[in-house]
Motif scaffolding. Structure first.
Motif, PDB file in Angstrom:
ATOM      1  N   PRO A  86      41.294  32.193  38.408  1.00 56.61           N
ATOM      2  CA  PRO A  86      42.668  32.378  38.888  1.00 56.61           C
ATOM      3  C   PRO A  86      42.704  33.190  40.189  1.00 56.61           C
ATOM      4  O   PRO A  86      43.632  33.057  40.975  1.00 56.61           O
ATOM      5  N   ASP A  87      41.674  33.987  40.419  1.00 55.62           N
ATOM      6  CA  ASP A  87      41.700  34.839  41.603  1.00 55.62           C
ATOM      7  C   ASP A  87      41.482  34.039  42.886  1.00 55.62           C
ATOM      8  O   ASP A  87      41.678  34.545  43.979  1.00 55.62           O
ATOM      9  N   ASP A  88      41.075  32.750  42.742  1.00 54.65           N
ATOM     10  CA  ASP A  88      41.017  31.872  43.912  1.00 54.65           C
ATOM     11  C   ASP A  88      42.400  31.361  44.267  1.00 54.65           C
ATOM     12  O   ASP A  88      42.599  30.709  45.270  1.00 54.65           O
ATOM     13  N   GLN A  89      43.328  31.599  43.363  1.00 55.53           N
ATOM     14  CA  GLN A  89      44.609  30.926  43.446  1.00 55.53           C
ATOM     15  C   GLN A  89      45.753  31.908  43.708  1.00 55.53           C
ATOM     16  O   GLN A  89      46.758  31.546  44.282  1.00 55.53           O
ATOM     17  N   LEU A  90      45.581  33.136  43.245  1.00 52.44           N
ATOM     18  CA  LEU A  90      46.683  34.098  43.299  1.00 52.44           C
ATOM     19  C   LEU A  90      46.566  34.972  44.546  1.00 52.44           C
ATOM     20  O   LEU A  90      45.509  35.497  44.835  1.00 52.44           O
ATOM     21  N   PHE A  91      47.665  35.113  45.273  1.00 50.13           N
ATOM     22  CA  PHE A  91      47.596  35.976  46.460  1.00 50.13           C
ATOM     23  C   PHE A  91      48.874  36.754  46.719  1.00 50.13           C
ATOM     24  O   PHE A  91      48.889  37.674  47.507  1.00 50.13           O
ATOM     25  N   LEU A 137      47.693  42.726  36.114  1.00 47.93           N
ATOM     26  CA  LEU A 137      47.612  42.031  34.827  1.00 47.93           C
ATOM     27  C   LEU A 137      46.159  41.794  34.449  1.00 47.93           C
ATOM     28  O   LEU A 137      45.275  41.779  35.300  1.00 47.93           O
ATOM     29  N   GLN A 138      45.958  41.555  33.153  1.00 45.38           N
ATOM     30  CA  GLN A 138      44.624  41.219  32.670  1.00 45.38           C
ATOM     31  C   GLN A 138      44.221  39.829  33.161  1.00 45.38           C
ATOM     32  O   GLN A 138      45.078  39.001  33.473  1.00 45.38           O
ATOM     33  N   TYR A 139      42.920  39.593  33.153  1.00 46.21           N
ATOM     34  CA  TYR A 139      42.374  38.317  33.607  1.00 46.21           C
ATOM     35  C   TYR A 139      43.060  37.120  32.931  1.00 46.21           C
ATOM     36  O   TYR A 139      43.463  36.171  33.584  1.00 46.21           O
ATOM     37  N   THR A 140      43.198  37.195  31.601  1.00 46.92           N
ATOM     38  CA  THR A 140      43.763  36.030  30.898  1.00 46.92           C
ATOM     39  C   THR A 140      45.243  35.843  31.257  1.00 46.92           C
ATOM     40  O   THR A 140      45.723  34.722  31.312  1.00 46.92           O
ATOM     41  N   ASP A 141      45.940  36.943  31.513  1.00 44.43           N
ATOM     42  CA  ASP A 141      47.334  36.807  31.945  1.00 44.43           C
ATOM     43  C   ASP A 141      47.397  36.241  33.369  1.00 44.43           C
ATOM     44  O   ASP A 141      48.290  35.457  33.681  1.00 44.43           O
ATOM     45  N   ARG A 142      46.436  36.631  34.211  1.00 47.07           N
ATOM     46  CA  ARG A 142      46.412  36.048  35.562  1.00 47.07           C
ATOM     47  C   ARG A 142      46.187  34.538  35.475  1.00 47.07           C
ATOM     48  O   ARG A 142      46.752  33.776  36.228  1.00 47.07           O
ATOM     49  N   LYS A 143      45.351  34.153  34.525  1.00 47.01           N
ATOM     50  CA  LYS A 143      45.112  32.718  34.346  1.00 47.01           C
ATOM     51  C   LYS A 143      46.415  32.029  33.916  1.00 47.01           C
ATOM     52  O   LYS A 143      46.717  30.929  34.369  1.00 47.01           O
ATOM     53  N   LEU A 144      47.179  32.679  33.040  1.00 49.21           N
ATOM     54  CA  LEU A 144      48.445  32.089  32.594  1.00 49.21           C
ATOM     55  C   LEU A 144      49.474  32.052  33.731  1.00 49.21           C
ATOM     56  O   LEU A 144      50.284  31.130  33.811  1.00 49.21           O
TER      57      LEU A 144
ATOM     58  N   GLU B  83      21.293  54.365  31.438  1.00 47.16           N
ATOM     59  CA  GLU B  83      21.294  54.432  29.975  1.00 47.16           C
ATOM     60  C   GLU B  83      22.253  53.439  29.327  1.00 47.16           C
ATOM     61  O   GLU B  83      21.977  52.924  28.252  1.00 47.16           O
ATOM     62  N   VAL B  84      23.379  53.216  29.998  1.00 45.09           N
ATOM     63  CA  VAL B  84      24.366  52.289  29.444  1.00 45.09           C
ATOM     64  C   VAL B  84      24.707  51.259  30.506  1.00 45.09           C
ATOM     65  O   VAL B  84      25.233  51.587  31.562  1.00 45.09           O
ATOM     66  N   GLY B  85      24.416  50.002  30.227  1.00 45.18           N
ATOM     67  CA  GLY B  85      24.754  48.932  31.172  1.00 45.18           C
ATOM     68  C   GLY B  85      26.028  48.241  30.721  1.00 45.18           C
ATOM     69  O   GLY B  85      26.322  48.188  29.529  1.00 45.18           O
ATOM     70  N   ILE B  86      26.787  47.758  31.675  1.00 43.96           N
ATOM     71  CA  ILE B  86      27.996  47.022  31.288  1.00 43.96           C
ATOM     72  C   ILE B  86      28.051  45.703  32.055  1.00 43.96           C
ATOM     73  O   ILE B  86      27.727  45.653  33.234  1.00 43.96           O
ATOM     74  N   VAL B  87      28.411  44.654  31.340  1.00 41.72           N
ATOM     75  CA  VAL B  87      28.614  43.346  31.972  1.00 41.72           C
ATOM     76  C   VAL B  87      30.084  43.000  31.781  1.00 41.72           C
ATOM     77  O   VAL B  87      30.587  42.986  30.665  1.00 41.72           O
ATOM     78  N   PHE B  88      30.758  42.744  32.891  1.00 40.65           N
ATOM     79  CA  PHE B  88      32.196  42.518  32.834  1.00 40.65           C
ATOM     80  C   PHE B  88      32.533  41.078  32.479  1.00 40.65           C
ATOM     81  O   PHE B  88      31.722  40.174  32.569  1.00 40.65           O
ATOM     82  N   GLN B  89      33.829  40.942  32.144  1.00 42.92           N
ATOM     83  CA  GLN B  89      34.424  39.675  31.787  1.00 42.92           C
ATOM     84  C   GLN B  89      34.293  38.653  32.916  1.00 42.92           C
ATOM     85  O   GLN B  89      34.024  37.497  32.685  1.00 42.92           O
ATOM     86  N   ASN B  90      34.557  39.083  34.116  1.00 45.24           N
ATOM     87  CA  ASN B  90      34.628  38.163  35.240  1.00 45.24           C
ATOM     88  C   ASN B  90      33.452  38.416  36.174  1.00 45.24           C
ATOM     89  O   ASN B  90      33.420  39.408  36.871  1.00 45.24           O
ATOM     90  N   PRO B  91      32.459  37.503  36.184  1.00 46.05           N
ATOM     91  CA  PRO B  91      31.246  37.774  36.955  1.00 46.05           C
ATOM     92  C   PRO B  91      31.530  37.885  38.446  1.00 46.05           C
ATOM     93  O   PRO B  91      30.785  38.518  39.183  1.00 46.05           O
ATOM     94  N   PHE B  92      32.647  37.268  38.880  1.00 47.04           N
ATOM     95  CA  PHE B  92      32.971  37.302  40.307  1.00 47.04           C
ATOM     96  C   PHE B  92      33.192  38.753  40.761  1.00 47.04           C
ATOM     97  O   PHE B  92      33.047  39.075  41.924  1.00 47.04           O
TER      98      PHE B  92
END
Lengths: 271, 277
Positions: A86-91, A137-144, B83-92
């Motif tokens: 969605p971040d390619d789309q929202l501006f 907003l959260q990622y999933t809300d941005r998608k919505l 010590e603590v690694g985090i991988v986020f929801q959005n890889p971008f």
């Protein structure tokens, strides 16, 4: 309005052949799911339909329009696009303006724009976020929100690239009901998704892609039962298909109610 | 071990707590799934378990989160990354973009830790193999598909060899086979002693690999236990998480009076097959 893709090949500037002589016809009102692993060419294929990418060879027609002769902006009247990210789309800085952007470009009247935006935000359940900044907003809300922007175009054809990523059960339920509603309005829906459980219950037709080619194309229940093809495409069959097969339920049932009914009638039969 | 001690947290300007009075322990090496509807507090849980709260997000925190008995709030954030690694929801959001190739991207974190060169090459190679990216190691991460980018983010973390790996929906962009590969890779790390905290919705995979499931709703832990038990609970539907379709059909069949009330509803395919046979 039908979509007709004829012998389309597409090569990225890097030299990678992403589509290899693909032909596909989609009739008005169909809900079709394109499935296959990352890199199979699904997104590259749907981007040909609104001129975001143009074929290296071959031809795409949307209705009586040859896509080659139209700009992406023109195509947007016919094909409305939800991007995977969605971040390619929202501006815009305000959710409301974000959703209004597309309709504004259609030179609609202000009351019509307002009506469409409110309706679309209400449909995705985020009308109360109309004044928010999309990035609060959260990622999933941005998608919505991006989905609402896609809906607000009210185009005859919708391309939805991974509409259910990261969504919980309620949000997926909502997206499924939006798709049902669009299908009832005879809109054409092209769903690109890894969420096979979602495809199984929403799409009537499934196209399997691998390495830029179409491996299978047909009714959902049939295509998703082709284990060898799914395996070749690195796809894992939806849960109820696997359970149908394990229990030798034939034909397989991909929706909970259908499954339970079929199981009940089998149990009732004398063996 | 990670321990939450009566921990609450509220984001700046938020009207309510995103986490409320959490008290729990996650022993070393455990693979712990965190499930809940979106907005229930899963990402906040991940930020708290990795020290992003309070080091990166300000807001208002009460109680503490401790790693091996030391509050994360008192640790130096830079050294905590080892010590603590985090991988986020959005890889971008995760790929630094500071480097040209996937190999260099993975090296980025290790350079910051001052890992010696030979050791660095070994770790990068292993990480590439674990996430199956050897073939694209010399390509730009930005040329890759969403799923491949997600594996780049994972490999970067694997290579740092953290004690605890916190993953916020690490497979959301992946295709089914990619999801399976990543889950297997995570399970292998877990078996090697890395503590795994994984927030996500893919219950079928979590049921197969996780040792424990924590169900969050509105910032509170409402269930905590064996994944098979938690995922079959009716509460899962009530709080908007949903259940696997294996559980849904079994519950529907039971409601229709087709099957005797079994002690446990199935969560996985194997369990469902046994349930219906």
């Amino acid at each position: 309005m039908n979509i007709d893709i004829r012998s389309v090949s597409f090569r990225y500037p890097s030299g990678q052949l992403a589509l290899d002589n693909v032909s596909l016809s989609i009739s008005k009102g169909e809900t079709l799911a394109l499935i296959g692993e990352n890199g199979a060419g699904k997104t590259t294929l749907v981007k040909q339909m609104n001129a975001l990418l143009r074929p290296t060879n071959g031809r795409v027609d949307v209705g009586e329009w040859d896509v080659a002769e139209h700009s992406t902006a023109q195509m947007a009247r016919r094909v409305s696009f939800l991007f995977q990210n969605p971040d390619d789309q929202l501006f815009a800085r305000r959710v409301w303006d974000e959703v209004a952007f597309g309709p504004r470009n259609l030179s609609l009247s202000e009351p019509e724009i307002e009506q469409r935006v409110n309706r679309a935000l209400d449909r995705v359940g985020l009308l109360d976020k109309a004044e928010s900044h999309p990035y609060d907003l959260q990622y999933t809300d941005r998608k919505l929100i991006a989905l609402a922007a896609t809906l607000a175009m009210e185009a005859p054809i919708l391309v939805l690239d991974e509409p259910t990523i990261g969504q919980d059960a309620r949000q997926r339920e909502r997206v499924a009901s939006i798709l049902q509603e669009l299908a009832a309005q005879h809109r054409t829906i092209l769903l690109v998704s890894h969420d096979l459980d979602f495809c199984a219950r929403t799409a009537e037709r499934v196209v399997v892609m691998a390495e830029g080619r179409i491996l299978a194309d047909g009714p959902t229940e049939q295509v998703l039962a082709e284990n060898e093809i799914l395996d070749q495409a690195a796809v894992i069959a939806p849960q109820l298909m696997r359970l149908s097969q394990a229990l030798k339920l034939s034909p397989p049932k991909l929706r909970v109610d259908d499954f339970v009914d079929a199981y009940a009638s089998r149990k009732a039969r004398p063996t | 071990m990670i321990e939450f001690r009566d921990f609450s947290y509220r984001y700046p300007t938020a009207a309510a707590d995103s986490l409320s009075s959490l008290s729990l322990q996650i022993p070393r090496g455990q693979f712990c799934a965190v499930v809940g509807a979106n907005g229930a507090g899963k990402s906040t849980f991940c930020f708290a378990a990795s020290g992003f709260i309070p080091h990166f997000f300000r807001g208002e925190a009460h109680g503490s989160v401790e790693l091996a008995g030391k509050p994360l709030a008192e640790a130096e954030f830079g050294s905590l990354a080892a010590e603590v690694g985090i991988v986020f929801q959005n890889p971008f959001n995760q790929i630094s973009g500071a480097r040209f190739t996937v190999r260099e991207e993975i090296a980025f974190g290790l350079e910051n830790l001052g890992v010696e060169r030979g050791e660095m090459q070994t770790r990068i190679q292993l990480a590439l193999e674990v996430v199956d990216l050897v073939d694209v190691a010399e390509r730009s991460p930005f040329e890759l598909s969403g799923g491949q980018q997600q594996r780049v983010a994972l490999a970067s973390m694997f290579a740092m060899r953290p004690q605890v790996l916190v993953l916020d929906e690490p497979t959301s962009q992946l295709d089914p086979r990619g999801t399976r590969e990543v889950f297997r890779a995570i399970a292998a790390l877990s078996e090697a002693g890395t503590t795994i905290i994984l927030a996500g919705h893919k219950l079928e995979w979590l049921a197969e690999f996780a040792d424990r499931a924590i169900l969050l709703d509105q910032g509170r832990v409402i269930a905590d236990g064996d994944p098979d038990t938690i995922f079959a609970m009716e509460t899962m539907g009530e709080v908007g998480v949903g259940r696997t379709q294996f559980t849904d059909v079994a519950a529907a069949a039971q409601r229709a009076g087709m099957l005797k009330d079994h002690a446990a509803l199935p969560v996985t395919l194997a369990q469902a097959e046994a349930f219906f046979s």
